[in-house]
Design a protein around this motif. Structure first.
Motif, PDB file in Angstrom:
ATOM      1  N   LEU A  12      50.184   1.903  11.068  1.00 46.06           N
ATOM      2  CA  LEU A  12      51.202   2.887  10.673  1.00 46.06           C
ATOM      3  C   LEU A  12      52.244   2.966  11.777  1.00 46.06           C
ATOM      4  CD1 LEU A  12      49.239   6.095   9.625  1.00 46.06           C
ATOM      5  CD2 LEU A  12      50.746   4.737   8.148  1.00 46.06           C
ATOM      6  N   SER A  13      53.513   3.080  11.421  1.00 43.19           N
ATOM      7  CA  SER A  13      54.541   3.349  12.432  1.00 43.19           C
ATOM      8  C   SER A  13      55.285   4.619  12.042  1.00 43.19           C
ATOM      9  CB  SER A  13      55.526   2.182  12.553  1.00 43.19           C
ATOM     10  OG  SER A  13      54.878   1.033  13.050  1.00 43.19           O
ATOM     11  N   ILE A  14      55.529   5.469  13.026  1.00 41.65           N
ATOM     12  CA  ILE A  14      56.170   6.765  12.781  1.00 41.65           C
ATOM     13  C   ILE A  14      57.292   6.959  13.796  1.00 41.65           C
ATOM     14  CG2 ILE A  14      55.793   9.265  12.556  1.00 41.65           C
ATOM     15  CD1 ILE A  14      52.764   8.675  12.326  1.00 41.65           C
ATOM     16  N   PRO A  15      58.534   7.143  13.320  1.00 38.46           N
ATOM     17  CA  PRO A  15      59.631   7.372  14.262  1.00 38.46           C
ATOM     18  C   PRO A  15      59.457   8.699  15.028  1.00 38.46           C
ATOM     19  CG  PRO A  15      60.493   6.701  12.116  1.00 38.46           C
ATOM     20  CD  PRO A  15      59.029   7.005  11.934  1.00 38.46           C
ATOM     21  N   LEU A  16      60.097   8.752  16.173  1.00 39.79           N
ATOM     22  CA  LEU A  16      60.107   9.943  17.026  1.00 39.79           C
ATOM     23  C   LEU A  16      61.546  10.445  17.060  1.00 39.79           C
ATOM     24  CD1 LEU A  16      57.954  11.195  19.097  1.00 39.79           C
ATOM     25  CD2 LEU A  16      59.076   9.801  20.826  1.00 39.79           C
ATOM     26  N   LEU A  17      61.748  11.699  16.629  1.00 41.16           N
ATOM     27  CA  LEU A  17      63.088  12.302  16.599  1.00 41.16           C
ATOM     28  C   LEU A  17      63.079  13.554  17.462  1.00 41.16           C
ATOM     29  CD1 LEU A  17      63.825  12.280  12.729  1.00 41.16           C
ATOM     30  CD2 LEU A  17      64.446  10.537  14.422  1.00 41.16           C
ATOM     31  N   ASP A  18      64.045  13.706  18.345  1.00 38.42           N
ATOM     32  CA  ASP A  18      64.139  14.916  19.189  1.00 38.42           C
ATOM     33  C   ASP A  18      62.811  15.207  19.885  1.00 38.42           C
ATOM     34  OD1 ASP A  18      66.787  15.307  18.391  1.00 38.42           O
ATOM     35  OD2 ASP A  18      66.150  16.406  16.614  1.00 38.42           O
ATOM     36  N   GLY A  19      62.150  14.163  20.302  1.00 38.67           N
ATOM     37  CA  GLY A  19      60.929  14.336  21.075  1.00 38.67           C
ATOM     38  C   GLY A  19      59.673  14.607  20.264  1.00 38.67           C
ATOM     39  N   ARG A  20      59.782  14.578  18.922  1.00 36.13           N
ATOM     40  CA  ARG A  20      58.621  14.867  18.077  1.00 36.13           C
ATOM     41  C   ARG A  20      58.425  13.794  17.008  1.00 36.13           C
ATOM     42  NH1 ARG A  20      57.876  20.305  15.581  1.00 36.13           N
ATOM     43  NH2 ARG A  20      55.734  19.554  15.825  1.00 36.13           N
ATOM     44  N   LEU A  21      57.182  13.561  16.636  1.00 36.18           N
ATOM     45  CA  LEU A  21      56.905  12.648  15.527  1.00 36.18           C
ATOM     46  C   LEU A  21      57.584  13.166  14.265  1.00 36.18           C
ATOM     47  CD1 LEU A  21      53.119  11.908  16.133  1.00 36.18           C
ATOM     48  CD2 LEU A  21      55.033  10.328  16.445  1.00 36.18           C
ATOM     49  N   ALA A  22      58.168  12.260  13.498  1.00 39.60           N
ATOM     50  CA  ALA A  22      58.951  12.656  12.320  1.00 39.60           C
ATOM     51  C   ALA A  22      58.098  12.959  11.091  1.00 39.60           C
ATOM     52  CB  ALA A  22      59.975  11.562  12.000  1.00 39.60           C
ATOM     53  N   LEU A  23      56.882  13.420  11.295  1.00 43.23           N
ATOM     54  CA  LEU A  23      56.010  13.786  10.177  1.00 43.23           C
ATOM     55  C   LEU A  23      56.598  14.956   9.394  1.00 43.23           C
ATOM     56  CD1 LEU A  23      52.595  13.720  12.084  1.00 43.23           C
ATOM     57  CD2 LEU A  23      53.271  12.118  10.270  1.00 43.23           C
ATOM     58  N   GLY A  24      56.469  14.914   8.070  1.00 43.56           N
ATOM     59  CA  GLY A  24      56.860  16.055   7.261  1.00 43.56           C
ATOM     60  C   GLY A  24      55.895  17.220   7.473  1.00 43.56           C
ATOM     61  N   THR A  25      56.305  18.371   6.976  1.00 47.73           N
ATOM     62  CA  THR A  25      55.532  19.605   7.159  1.00 47.73           C
ATOM     63  C   THR A  25      54.072  19.454   6.740  1.00 47.73           C
ATOM     64  OG1 THR A  25      57.559  20.697   6.479  1.00 47.73           O
ATOM     65  CG2 THR A  25      55.577  22.083   6.654  1.00 47.73           C
ATOM     66  N   TRP A  26      53.835  18.730   5.640  1.00 47.50           N
ATOM     67  CA  TRP A  26      52.482  18.658   5.084  1.00 47.50           C
ATOM     68  C   TRP A  26      51.775  17.354   5.413  1.00 47.50           C
ATOM     69  CZ3 TRP A  26      51.839  23.438   3.917  1.00 47.50           C
ATOM     70  CH2 TRP A  26      52.905  24.175   3.388  1.00 47.50           C
ATOM     71  N   GLN A  27      52.360  16.589   6.327  1.00 49.77           N
ATOM     72  CA  GLN A  27      51.762  15.286   6.650  1.00 49.77           C
ATOM     73  C   GLN A  27      50.881  15.346   7.896  1.00 49.77           C
ATOM     74  OE1 GLN A  27      55.374  12.805   6.780  1.00 49.77           O
ATOM     75  NE2 GLN A  27      54.596  11.691   5.012  1.00 49.77           N
ATOM     76  N   GLY A  28      49.671  14.843   7.767  1.00 48.91           N
ATOM     77  CA  GLY A  28      48.787  14.631   8.902  1.00 48.91           C
ATOM     78  C   GLY A  28      48.454  13.157   9.005  1.00 48.91           C
ATOM     79  N   VAL A  29      47.997  12.731  10.189  1.00 50.62           N
ATOM     80  CA  VAL A  29      47.593  11.338  10.396  1.00 50.62           C
ATOM     81  C   VAL A  29      46.064  11.299  10.407  1.00 50.62           C
ATOM     82  CG1 VAL A  29      47.723   9.341  11.936  1.00 50.62           C
ATOM     83  CG2 VAL A  29      49.661  10.931  11.776  1.00 50.62           C
TER      84      VAL A  29
END
Lengths: 139, 139, 139
Positions: free
Chosen positions: B101-118
């Motif tokens: 899995l690859s997840i971008p980092l925006l403003d110092g945080r993982l770009a996960l949506g509100t309801w997304q967990g890994v």
């Protein structure tokens, strides 16, 4: 940090898994990076990429059998039939698996586990020439 | 731009989803990058990685039930049985989900949506020690 | 080497594939990088990303039909039903497909094959607003 890219072409033998670990590893190791990220991308919609067990060939045969049962060739559900009874199943199998894989590089080697190999999965019955684009970020 | 890597080890409790969002997030945030790309790679062929809903635990139970019906343990289709009736189903489940899995980092945080967990998805019935390699590109 | 990120929002028309190749390509080409890696990440657990055939629309209709049969709405297997009969199937469909895609950039263009398009797959019956995060590494 640098980037490197190449396109590897593979001749498949028809439906089934083709182990591409060695040619991929050779290209990566020739780049002589210590740390990095390799991305593989298959340029087709009826083939896919898979990391799977490289030990017992029965695993690969069982994977094939499972997908053949799950997505049967010639299923009457399908209307896209003009390219043959195995074409639409090939698209479905590609949707259920991966078009792209990324693998980190640690200490100059791909971070694959002991039992992991990288496979190109041909979903059409006949042999095809398939292109896999490789992108390596590293230093 | 810099790269950072680590390997996190998790002890699973047997088949099911293990929420690894917090340890992953902790490692990423300790790197103090503003923008970047995190890649997770699981070094096994009978476990996988999944981004899924983190709100209702029934979602995870239903996912398990669906996959147990789709890929039944002990299915007579399978010939690779010497590692147990849940081993070949575990490989199929891994093929149907993700190794990476690859997840971008925006403003110092993982770009996960509100309801997304890994999640790390253990597909074997018994607990296992599983390694997940993390690669962070960032600046 | 530089990084660039953006978030694209799409209004879906309900269940089905939405071709997002053009807006994605436009953003990438405006960055004017020669070589690189684009990563797309969907911030939802009931929608996914797919690279699929862009030629015959029947392929997309057949994909929909296959997934509707594989993961039926209102299946009695599911206990997570309070968000509607299509919600848990949407989570399963997302688990069976991809939350994230990475595509190399060669000679200034995405390395998509001739017949490959990038799709946002809405798994809920009703239209939704969906966010896709884009991360481009390039030079």
């Amino acid at each position: 940090m640098t980037q490197d890219t190449t396109t590897l072409a593979f001749q498949t033998r028809g439906r089934g898994l083709l182990d591409i670990t060695q040619p991929v590893r050779r290209w990566v190791e020739a780049r002589a990076q210590r740390t990095g990220l390799l991305t593989l991308f298959v340029r087709h919609t009826s083939a896919s990429l898979l990391v799977q067990e490289n030990a017992d060939p029965q695993v690969q045969a069982d994977l094939e059998r499972f997908f053949a049962r799950l997505v049967p060739d010639g299923d009457r559900l399908f209307e896209h039939t003009q390219e043959g009874p195995d074409d639409m199943p090939a698209h479905v199998r590609a949707a259920l698996t991966q078009t792209q894989l990324s693998i980190p590089l640690l200490d100059g080697r791909l971070a694959l586990g002991t039992w992991q190999g990288v496979y190109l999965w041909e979903h059409r019955l006949r042999p095809h020439r398939r292109e896999v684009v490789l992108h390596l970020l590293g230093e």
